[in-house]
Motif scaffolding. Structure first.
Motif, PDB file in Angstrom:
ATOM      1  N   ALA A  50     -60.581  19.234  55.999  1.00 24.45           N
ATOM      2  CA  ALA A  50     -60.742  18.759  57.527  1.00 24.45           C
ATOM      3  C   ALA A  50     -60.673  17.322  57.402  1.00 24.45           C
ATOM      4  O   ALA A  50     -60.628  16.296  56.456  1.00 24.45           O
ATOM      5  N   ALA A  51     -60.024  16.653  58.875  1.00 21.78           N
ATOM      6  CA  ALA A  51     -60.045  15.386  58.831  1.00 21.78           C
ATOM      7  C   ALA A  51     -60.619  14.729  60.136  1.00 21.78           C
ATOM      8  O   ALA A  51     -60.521  15.635  60.836  1.00 21.78           O
ATOM      9  N   LEU A  52     -60.911  13.667  59.929  1.00 16.58           N
ATOM     10  CA  LEU A  52     -61.623  12.976  61.459  1.00 16.58           C
ATOM     11  C   LEU A  52     -60.877  11.916  61.513  1.00 16.58           C
ATOM     12  O   LEU A  52     -60.683  11.059  61.032  1.00 16.58           O
ATOM     13  N   ALA A  53     -60.120  12.178  62.707  1.00 16.57           N
ATOM     14  CA  ALA A  53     -59.377  10.988  63.510  1.00 16.57           C
ATOM     15  C   ALA A  53     -60.108   9.903  64.303  1.00 16.57           C
ATOM     16  O   ALA A  53     -61.092  10.438  65.134  1.00 16.57           O
ATOM     17  N   VAL A  54     -60.164   8.502  64.021  1.00 19.29           N
ATOM     18  CA  VAL A  54     -61.049   7.761  64.722  1.00 19.29           C
ATOM     19  C   VAL A  54     -59.921   6.651  65.382  1.00 19.29           C
ATOM     20  O   VAL A  54     -59.333   6.031  64.385  1.00 19.29           O
ATOM     21  N   ASN A  55     -60.145   6.303  66.532  1.00 22.76           N
ATOM     22  CA  ASN A  55     -59.245   5.277  67.166  1.00 22.76           C
ATOM     23  C   ASN A  55     -59.765   4.105  66.873  1.00 22.76           C
ATOM     24  O   ASN A  55     -60.909   3.644  66.416  1.00 22.76           O
ATOM     25  N   GLN A  56     -58.951   2.910  67.404  1.00 22.56           N
ATOM     26  CA  GLN A  56     -59.333   1.587  67.064  1.00 22.56           C
ATOM     27  C   GLN A  56     -60.537   1.317  67.862  1.00 22.56           C
ATOM     28  O   GLN A  56     -61.163   0.180  67.313  1.00 22.56           O
ATOM     29  N   PHE A  57     -61.357   2.060  68.584  1.00 24.32           N
ATOM     30  CA  PHE A  57     -62.616   1.660  69.311  1.00 24.32           C
ATOM     31  C   PHE A  57     -63.879   2.271  68.648  1.00 24.32           C
ATOM     32  O   PHE A  57     -64.948   2.211  68.794  1.00 24.32           O
ATOM     33  N   GLY A  58     -63.483   3.231  67.247  1.00 23.86           N
ATOM     34  CA  GLY A  58     -64.537   3.948  66.535  1.00 23.86           C
ATOM     35  C   GLY A  58     -64.787   5.099  67.105  1.00 23.86           C
ATOM     36  O   GLY A  58     -65.887   5.583  66.755  1.00 23.86           O
ATOM     37  N   CYS A  59     -64.096   5.515  68.163  1.00 21.57           N
ATOM     38  CA  CYS A  59     -64.335   6.905  68.511  1.00 21.57           C
ATOM     39  C   CYS A  59     -63.717   8.185  67.862  1.00 21.57           C
ATOM     40  O   CYS A  59     -62.529   8.152  67.505  1.00 21.57           O
ATOM     41  N   ALA A  60     -64.501   9.089  67.462  1.00 23.41           N
ATOM     42  CA  ALA A  60     -64.046  10.347  66.709  1.00 23.41           C
ATOM     43  C   ALA A  60     -63.158  11.186  67.673  1.00 23.41           C
ATOM     44  O   ALA A  60     -63.791  11.610  68.515  1.00 23.41           O
ATOM     45  N   ALA A  61     -61.923  11.814  67.483  1.00 19.66           N
ATOM     46  CA  ALA A  61     -61.209  12.427  68.147  1.00 19.66           C
ATOM     47  C   ALA A  61     -61.807  13.998  67.882  1.00 19.66           C
ATOM     48  O   ALA A  61     -61.979  14.662  68.865  1.00 19.66           O
ATOM     49  N   ARG A  62     -62.202  14.451  66.676  1.00 17.80           N
ATOM     50  CA  ARG A  62     -62.613  15.598  66.243  1.00 17.80           C
ATOM     51  C   ARG A  62     -63.721  15.673  65.342  1.00 17.80           C
ATOM     52  O   ARG A  62     -63.789  14.756  64.465  1.00 17.80           O
ATOM     53  N   HIS A  63     -64.580  16.657  65.407  1.00 22.52           N
ATOM     54  CA  HIS A  63     -65.723  16.644  64.470  1.00 22.52           C
ATOM     55  C   HIS A  63     -65.094  17.530  63.314  1.00 22.52           C
ATOM     56  O   HIS A  63     -64.399  18.465  63.463  1.00 22.52           O
ATOM     57  N   VAL A  64     -65.558  17.113  62.260  1.00 17.39           N
ATOM     58  CA  VAL A  64     -64.905  17.600  60.647  1.00 17.39           C
ATOM     59  C   VAL A  64     -65.277  19.079  60.810  1.00 17.39           C
ATOM     60  O   VAL A  64     -64.822  19.846  59.879  1.00 17.39           O
ATOM     61  N   THR A  65     -66.443  19.648  61.207  1.00 19.77           N
ATOM     62  CA  THR A  65     -66.761  20.948  61.207  1.00 19.77           C
ATOM     63  C   THR A  65     -66.372  21.916  62.168  1.00 19.77           C
ATOM     64  O   THR A  65     -66.442  23.197  62.274  1.00 19.77           O
ATOM     65  N   ASP A  66     -65.314  21.566  62.926  1.00 20.03           N
ATOM     66  CA  ASP A  66     -64.387  22.258  63.972  1.00 20.03           C
ATOM     67  C   ASP A  66     -63.714  22.997  63.263  1.00 20.03           C
ATOM     68  O   ASP A  66     -62.574  22.973  62.709  1.00 20.03           O
ATOM     69  N   GLU A  67     -64.064  24.525  63.210  1.00 24.32           N
ATOM     70  CA  GLU A  67     -63.553  25.505  62.256  1.00 24.32           C
ATOM     71  C   GLU A  67     -62.076  25.819  62.672  1.00 24.32           C
ATOM     72  O   GLU A  67     -61.162  26.141  61.870  1.00 24.32           O
ATOM     73  N   ALA A  68     -61.906  25.610  63.732  1.00 26.01           N
ATOM     74  CA  ALA A  68     -60.450  25.773  64.335  1.00 26.01           C
ATOM     75  C   ALA A  68     -59.386  24.679  63.933  1.00 26.01           C
ATOM     76  O   ALA A  68     -58.190  25.076  64.211  1.00 26.01           O
ATOM     77  N   HIS A  69     -59.704  23.759  63.232  1.00 27.92           N
ATOM     78  CA  HIS A  69     -59.061  22.717  63.008  1.00 27.92           C
ATOM     79  C   HIS A  69     -59.068  22.389  61.351  1.00 27.92           C
ATOM     80  O   HIS A  69     -58.811  21.322  60.717  1.00 27.92           O
TER      81      HIS A  69
END
Length: 194
Positions: A50-69
């Motif tokens: 799983a990957a956690l994507a974080v933008n330049q403001f520190g906001c995470a795009a998706r949570h790592v436990t999201d089974e769909a991803h």
């Protein structure tokens, strides 16, 4: 995939404004922050990437436990091959050996050697020499060798002394066409009857 191979996972779509944190079975992998991640699969088992994507403001795009991803990968063990059967034969006899993989499944077998009389996991041959068998399933390939020994030619007897006096001893050595093996049993006779 097979044990020992590489797995590459990537985030789709990617954007340059994000950094990434990669997780394998819920544990963060240090130092991996690109949108693509490659890992050597050194042990069999089930893996979740799983990957956690974080933008330049520190906001995470998706949570790592999201089974769909989550990318799921099953790593199969490389089988060990066991050879059983008669590997030492007399002239005119047929050696029959069978190979058995340690991991159950459907396998294709390929034999190479002095004479190829193999059907699947069973080799039948009257020819001595080294045979190589490869067993492959959908994921993994394993190879091992088996040596077939054939004897039954001339028996050579050698004496440590050619002339002796009455009461002395002589040491006789038997050799079957140069084939000496602890499994060969010799029976000696002095040609006396009764």
């Amino acid at each position: 995939v097979c044990e020992g191979s590489q797995v590459t996972v990537k985030v789709v779509p990617t954007t340059e404004d994000y950094s990434y944190a990669w997780y394998v079975n819920g544990i963060e992998v240090p130092g991996e922050n690109r949108p693509i991640f490659t890992m050597n699969m050194e042990a069999p088992g089930n893996y979740k990437f799983a990957a956690l994507a974080v933008n330049q403001f520190g906001c995470a795009a998706r949570h790592v436990t999201d089974e769909a991803h989550v990318a799921k990968v099953n790593v199969q063990a490389i089988p060990e091959l066991t050879i059983a059967g008669n590997t030492t034969i007399c002239n005119g006899d047929t050696a029959k050996v069978i190979v058995t993989p340690s991991v159950p499944g459907v396998y294709e077998y390929t034999w190479q050697g002095p004479a190829n009389n193999a059907v699947d996991s069973l080799l039948k041959t009257v020819n001595d020499g080294v045979y190589t068998v490869t067993a492959a399933n959908r994921f993994c390939t394993a190879t091992t060798d088996v040596t077939i020994y054939r004897f039954g030619g001339d028996l050579h007897i050698a004496a440590d002394k050619l002339e002796i006096c009455e009461g002395e001893q002589v040491v006789l050595t038997a050799n079957l066409d140069g084939f000496n093996n602890e499994d060969i049993e010799y029976t000696w006779s002095n040609n006396e009857t009764g």
